[in-house]
Design an enzyme around this catalytic site. Structure first.
Site, short mmCIF file in Angstrom:
data_model
loop_
_atom_site.label_atom_id
_atom_site.label_comp_id
_atom_site.label_asym_id
_atom_site.label_seq_id
_atom_site.Cartn_x
_atom_site.Cartn_y
_atom_site.Cartn_z
N ARG A 101 46.81 58.47 -96.22
CA ARG A 101 45.89 59.23 -95.34
C ARG A 101 46.05 58.70 -93.91
O ARG A 101 46.23 57.50 -93.72
CB ARG A 101 44.44 59.08 -95.80
CG ARG A 101 44.16 59.71 -97.16
CD ARG A 101 42.67 59.74 -97.47
NE ARG A 101 41.97 60.77 -96.73
CZ ARG A 101 40.64 60.89 -96.71
NH1 ARG A 101 39.88 60.03 -97.37
NH2 ARG A 101 40.06 61.87 -96.03
N ASP A 249 35.65 56.57 -89.00
CA ASP A 249 36.97 56.29 -89.59
C ASP A 249 37.89 55.59 -88.61
O ASP A 249 38.82 54.89 -89.01
CB ASP A 249 37.60 57.59 -90.08
CG ASP A 249 36.86 58.07 -91.32
OD1 ASP A 249 35.81 58.71 -91.16
OD2 ASP A 249 37.30 57.75 -92.43
N ASN A 259 34.99 60.72 -87.17
CA ASN A 259 34.28 60.65 -88.45
C ASN A 259 34.41 62.01 -89.13
O ASN A 259 35.03 62.93 -88.59
CB ASN A 259 32.81 60.27 -88.22
CG ASN A 259 32.10 59.92 -89.52
OD1 ASN A 259 32.63 59.16 -90.34
ND2 ASN A 259 30.93 60.48 -89.75
O1 MRU Z 1 37.26 61.92 -96.24
P1 MRU Z 1 36.39 60.72 -96.48
O2 MRU Z 1 35.35 60.95 -97.55
O3 MRU Z 1 37.20 59.47 -96.70
O4 MRU Z 1 35.61 60.55 -95.11
C1 MRU Z 1 34.75 59.44 -94.98
C2 MRU Z 1 33.97 59.43 -93.75
O5 MRU Z 1 34.16 60.22 -92.85
C3 MRU Z 1 32.98 58.30 -93.60
O6 MRU Z 1 31.88 58.72 -92.86
C4 MRU Z 1 33.66 57.13 -92.89
O7 MRU Z 1 34.82 56.76 -93.55
C5 MRU Z 1 32.76 55.98 -92.73
S1 MRU Z 1 32.71 55.01 -94.18
C6 MRU Z 1 31.76 53.66 -93.99
#
Ligand code: MRU
Length: 360
Positions: A101, A249, A259
């Site tokens: 990712r 993120d 995010n």
């Molecule tokens: O696609 P995801 O579920 O991995 O996205 C996660 C997020 O956007 C969270 O808000 C972010 O990683 C913060 S985790 C503490």
């Protein structure tokens, strides 16, 4: 396993290493929540790659911890080989996991740290190297848990009695090694006896808010109400929300924060209603080499996550879909960023630098 719940009172941990260097990584398969609690054994890099790619383990810090353990999985087949063999296997594993990712910088941070550890012990026999890599992966996990607790302590003051707090996606225990980032503030306030209400955006298209945040706050006995993403403005206009807290993120050097898609829209809505919005994130989510949010890579995901939304076809056959998984909230829309070192407030390049530049 349908309808199972995690043991109430036990901390929710999305990942755990089982055994010693020749052990495996056990993941709580987050695609099965909230109706099933299913654990998945990852015994090789490809299984872990698929689990990260398909969000069985997700959330920036959790992805980083999982990848660190993934380097131990990469090492295992070379554990009886030469010093050159194991180093090459580790390098190959890091490269593969880095392709899983693109947005959460914690993934690359953890892989870089594991790579640096491997380089620092190059030439050592496989047996010792395996122990050292295992210890480093455990350290990354344990440090993440400590950072999350510190974020909770530093941010708990923001949640006062009687408040409504809105969050988006899942930045909880499930997204970290344990305890969470945005939800850490809620756990810490709850532990201090504060009474408040949480609104969880369901978070289309993959429903991390509905499936994960609502589930883990309910497990913790925190008052949580689920809303559709499109309801946030109305809920704010009704005066039900005094604080927005989300995770991130990747945060650029100027404080722009990537995010889950929908966070930027939420920031605009919060500004319009005079509701302060905070991001909660550890140092490992900051990318000080990226000057501003425009340079953050945004993951594009398959259109069928939108057109086949709820386990069935929800859009016309063959419809074009656009599915960016993240967006970037400009620093000026944030009231602050809660880190393990304190709260960055106001959010700008200088303040980010002052809080973090001397921290690894
Ligand atoms: O696609 P995801 O579920 O991995 O996205 C996660 C997020 O956007 C969270 O808000 C972010 O990683 C913060 S985790 C503490």
């Amino acid at each position: 396993m349908a309808g199972m719940t995690a043991t109430v009172g036990s901390p929710i941990r999305p990942l755990q290493w089982r055994g010693s260097v020749d052990g495996h990584l056990e993941l709580l398969d987050q695609t099965r929540l909230p109706t099933e609690v299913v654990r998945l054994a990852c015994r090789d890099v490809e299984t872990l790659w698929e689990a990260i790619r398909n969000l069985r383990v997700r959330g920036a810090p959790a992805i980083g911890c999982a990848a660190a353990y993934g380097v131990v999985l990469a090492f295992q087949p070379a554990s009886r080989g030469s010093a050159a063999d194991w180093l090459e296997a580790v390098e190959r594993g890091c490269n593969r996991l880095a392709e899983s990712r693109p947005t959460a910088v914690n993934l690359f941070w953890a892989l870089d740290r594991m790579r640096r550890k491997a380089q620092s012990i190059r030439g050592t026999a496989a047996r010792e190297a395996g122990e050292a890599l295992m210890a480093e992966a455990h350290a990354i996990r344990d440090e993440d848990a400590a950072m999350c607790r510190a974020i909770g302590r530093n941010g708990a003051e923001l949640i006062r009695d009687g408040m409504g707090v809105l969050t988006h996606c899942n930045a909880g225990a499930l997204a970290t090694s344990e305890y969470g980032t945005a939800l850490a503030l809620m756990y810490a306030a709850h532990e201090r006896g504060r009474r408040f209400k949480v609104f969880a955006d369901e978070t289309r298209p993959l429903l991390q808010g509905a499936r994960l945040t609502a589930w883990e706050l309910q497990q913790a006995g925190i008052d949580v109400t689920l809303i559709c993403d499109s309801m946030a403005a109305q809920v704010m206009r009704e005066g039900r929300v005094q604080l927005v807290v989300v995770g991130a993120d990747r945060i650029a050097a100027n404080g722009d924060a990537a995010n889950k898609i929908g966070t930027y829209g939420l920031a605009v809505i919060a500004k319009a209603h005079n509701v302060p919005m905070y991001v909660a994130a550890p140092r490992t989510t900051f990318d000080l080499a990226t000057p501003a949010g425009a340079a953050i890579p945004i993951e594009q995901r398959a259109g069928d996550e939108i057109s086949h939304g709820f386990g069935r076809q929800t859009g016309p056959h063959g419809i074009a879909c656009y599915n960016p998984a993240f967006d970037v909230t400009p620093a000026e829309l944030l009231a602050g960023i809660v880190t393990e070192h304190g709260i960055i407030r106001p959010v700008n390049r200088d303040m980010v630098g002052k809080m973090l530049s001397d921290k690894d």
